[in-house]
Write a protein that holds these residues in place. Structure first.
Motif, PDB file in Angstrom:
ATOM      1  N   ASN A 343     118.846   5.758  20.876  1.00  0.00           N
ATOM      2  CA  ASN A 343     117.439   5.437  20.657  1.00  0.00           C
ATOM      3  C   ASN A 343     116.630   6.728  20.599  1.00  0.00           C
ATOM      4  OD1 ASN A 343     114.760   4.521  20.769  1.00  0.00           O
ATOM      5  ND2 ASN A 343     115.370   2.686  21.894  1.00  0.00           N
ATOM      6  N   GLU A 345     113.568   7.256  19.982  1.00  0.00           N
ATOM      7  CA  GLU A 345     112.255   7.132  20.603  1.00  0.00           C
ATOM      8  C   GLU A 345     112.321   7.207  22.128  1.00  0.00           C
ATOM      9  OE1 GLU A 345     111.848   6.310  16.589  1.00  0.00           O
ATOM     10  OE2 GLU A 345     113.222   5.312  17.959  1.00  0.00           O
ATOM     11  N   LYS A 346     113.507   7.117  22.689  1.00  0.00           N
ATOM     12  CA  LYS A 346     113.680   7.213  24.141  1.00  0.00           C
ATOM     13  C   LYS A 346     114.523   8.440  24.494  1.00  0.00           C
ATOM     14  CE  LYS A 346     113.180   2.269  25.132  1.00  0.00           C
ATOM     15  NZ  LYS A 346     113.820   1.064  25.739  1.00  0.00           N
ATOM     16  N   PRO A 610     118.522   3.904  32.848  1.00  0.00           N
ATOM     17  CA  PRO A 610     118.275   3.662  31.430  1.00  0.00           C
ATOM     18  C   PRO A 610     119.520   3.233  30.675  1.00  0.00           C
ATOM     19  CG  PRO A 610     118.391   6.013  31.850  1.00  0.00           C
ATOM     20  CD  PRO A 610     118.468   5.332  33.190  1.00  0.00           C
TER      21      PRO A 610
END
Length: 676
Positions: A343, A345-346, A610
């Motif tokens: 990801n 964006e993370k 996460p």
């Protein structure tokens, strides 16, 4: 020539080696861990043998197990692939001791180049330019900090035995040095079993250019030109291309000859890569030599018309190189993009899950060993299929997408088109990010350096945008048509009963229905559809147009929205609709009014993992007051460290895991109370 080889690797690497072996008429033996029992590489080889548990250190890194399997199956040689034991001199020696050919360089060359520090000392004696730094054996933290202070910040710390971006830290100040060194050493010992580091000046806006070299046992050594691997995240390559943009003939020859000299200095045999860091002014410095084939080798194959794996096998069998330096020319331009389950964006966190849907771009069987130039030259190297899982045990790469063009402009266009055609459902990927990267001004204009992603952060990570109306319309039509099909199948003998079918029929008025979708950011989309005899009236956000379906082929839909024709693919995964249209991938969660709303469990101030991984450091204590941004827990997952920091000023109420504990995705790590 060998009749049978064992491939001591997994995934796309093993599949790549097996493809060449099959073409050469050589039988292959695959090895697999418990986690890979149903993996693609197991299926594509002639034989497959289980070698242990999922953890690599208990399976793929067990040289004795691999050698035992090779001997038991009658293999004459071992191909280590790239990664795992491919640069392990002890493994190469062990193969030789039992009469197995190692399809790679001599152990002596691995030892000479295996340590970044030793390699730099060797290159220094050979008068190869080096970046200012410290490459010695003194590992005292205070001494290393003194060396960093002397070199001048920013300084790059690198694991001496490392590679692939593991155990690397950029340190911007003397105050930050000790924490960065500790983190670097932890990751180095975990990844390579050796926490020795070196320190060197971190160059501003450098390019990462590497030279592919090849040598045989007959005294021949050549270079197959260069690759530009400047575009990186977390010090790991994202895009690679060959040849390097802006490379002059003179500079190419100088770098190539330097790489050959480095290979000859250690008596090299086989495929290797000499990596250089280059300034914008054209000057270059030796970084390291990878004594193996590289992940990005396909771009070299595509511009030179060679099969480097075949060369490896032939050289290991005692044959001379198939070509000499004068026989090699550059034909066109090739670009490789690494498709990862992650990801962006993370912070590029790896994503775990099952590939519930996988559709790749149209590819051409690119003839390795032939001359490239097909107008649709697209190659995909992958070790997974639809239905396979990306697990936390190994690298999260899904595939390598490689395209060829007559020039860089054509290759860029083909890469953008191929990325638009890639469809994956089931986990997060970097496909959309790669498309923005390829189409962005910096990469398109070859404004390259290793900080390209950071420099263009705002363009590459734009604010969340609304999902296009066309994508919402496609999801709505897909939902309605699916309901029609389901009701028709359930109606049985009462197919003529209008009340039993989901056709929107009403006796006295047109049926108006409001649908509710939400995107990944929680934004709501509530189109109103009024059923008409030949379609619907579609209303959303003040827009009111006619909507009709004029073609459907499974999940592929063609609709007319007002006067605009829209084409797309809609894949439903539970109540989530994945819409692929116009080169984009849009995710819409259908809010089914008939479903029972699930009760969400508040996290109550609990900081969560996460992703699945192992706790490697706990920096917080029960009752400790912390400030926003303070590091609380450090996790390791998929060969990378992730720091969980305090979201606000507050107090740690409870620490739930200890160093060494394995934790699941979403598991609460600490109980945290925000300061009043």
């Amino acid at each position: 020539m060998f009749k049978k080889i064992l491939i001591a690797n997994r995934g796309e690497i093993a599949c790549r080696v097996a493809a060449t072996a099959r073409r050469m008429g050589i039988k292959t033996v695959a090895v697999y861990s418990d986690a890979d029992a149903n993996a693609k590489h197991v299926a594509v080889c002639d034989e497959a043998v289980n070698i242990g548990p999922a953890a690599a250190k208990e399976s793929y890194l067990c040289g004795d197990k691999l050698i035992a399997v090779a001997l038991a199956t009658g293999a004459e040689a071992v191909h280590p692939g790239y990664g795992f034991l491919s640069e392990n001199a002890e493994f190469a020696d062990a193969c030789a001791e039992v009469g197995l050919a190692f399809i790679g360089p001599p152990a002596s060359a691995m030892r000479a180049m295996g340590s970044k520090s030793a390699a730099k000392q060797l290159m220094e004696k050979a008068n190869v330019p080096l970046v200012p730094g410290y490459h010695g054996d003194n590992q005292d933290a205070g001494f290393l900090q003194e060396q960093a202070d002397r070199i001048g910040y920013p300084v790059l710390l690198k694991a001496s035995a490392g590679g692939g971006g593991k155990g690397m830290r950029v340190v911007d100040s003397s105050e930050a040095f000790k924490d960065a060194l500790a983190s670097c050493k932890r990751e180095a010992i975990s990844s390579f079993g050796d926490d020795k580091v070196l320190a060197e000046k971190y160059l501003q806006r450098p390019r990462h250019i590497e030279i592919q070299v090849f040598a045989d046992t007959h005294g021949n050594c050549i270079y197959l030109f260069e690759r530009d691997c400047s575009v990186q995240r977390r010090h790991q390559k994202v895009l690679e291309e060959a040849p390097a943009p802006g490379m002059s003939t003179e500079r190419r020859a100088a770098m190539g000859e330097a790489a050959v000299a480095a290979a000859r200095a250690v008596g090299y045999v086989g495929a290797g890569t000499v990596e250089f860091i280059a300034n914008q002014d054209g000057s270059f410095y030796f970084m390291e030599m990878n004594t193996r084939l590289q992940v990005e080798h396909p771009v070299t194959e595509m511009i030179t018309g060679t099969d480097l794996v075949e060369w490896q096998i032939r050289v290991a069998a005692g044959e001379a190189l198939p070509k000499q330096q004068a026989d090699l020319t550059i034909n066109g331009h090739a670009i490789e993009a690494r498709i990862y389950a992650e990801n962006p964006e993370k912070g590029f966190l790896p994503s775990i899950g099952t590939l519930r849907h996988l559709e790749t771009p149209s590819s051409v069987n690119f003839e390795l060993g032939g001359v490239p130039g097909h107008p649709s030259a697209v190659r995909i190297d992958s070790g997974v299929r639809a239905g396979d899982a990306i697990s936390p045990f190994y690298d999260p790469m899904i595939a390598k997408l490689i395209v060829w063009g007559a020039d860089r402009k054509q290759a860029l266009a083909r890469m953008a088109q191929a990325l638009s055609q890639y469809q994956i459902v089931g986990l997060a990927t970097n496909i959309a990010f790669l498309k923005r990267l390829v189409e962005g001004d910096a990469f398109a204009n070859a404004d390259l350096d290793t900080g390209l992603i950071e420099r263009n952060h705002d363009a590459l990570f734009p604010p969340a945008r609304s999902i296009p109306v066309a994508a919402v319309a496609l999801a709505a039509v897909s939902l309605i048509e699916e309901e029609k099909d389901r009701s028709a199948a359930q109606s049985g003998a009462n197919k003529g009963d209008p009340w039993g079918q989901a056709l929107g029929w009403r006796m006295n008025f047109n049926y108006a229905r409001k649908l509710s979708f939400s995107d990944e950011h929680g934004k709501q989309y509530t189109p109103m559809l009024t059923y008409l005899p030949h379609g619907w009236q579609f209303e959303i956000k003040g827009l009111e147009v006619d909507l009709s379906l004029f073609k459907q082929d499974g999940v592929d839909l063609s609709i007319k929205l007002g006067e605009t024709s829209v084409h797309g693919t809609v894949r439903r995964d539970g109540d989530v609709f994945h819409v692929f249209t116009g080169g984009g991938h849009y995710v819409l969660d259908y809010n089914d009014p008939m479903a029972h709303a699930g009760e969400s469990e508040a996290e109550g101030g609990r900081l969560t993992a996460p992703m699945p991984g192992k706790v490697v450091a706990v920096l917080a204590e029960k009752g400790k007051e912390v400030k926003k941004g303070d590091a609380l827990v450090i996790m390791e997952a998929m060969k990378m460290e992730h720091t969980i920091s305090a979201p606000h000023d507050g107090i740690v109420e409870e620490v739930l895991y200890a160093v060494g504990d394995q934790v699941a995705d979403g598991a609460p790590l600490l109980a945290f109370k925000t300061a009043a």
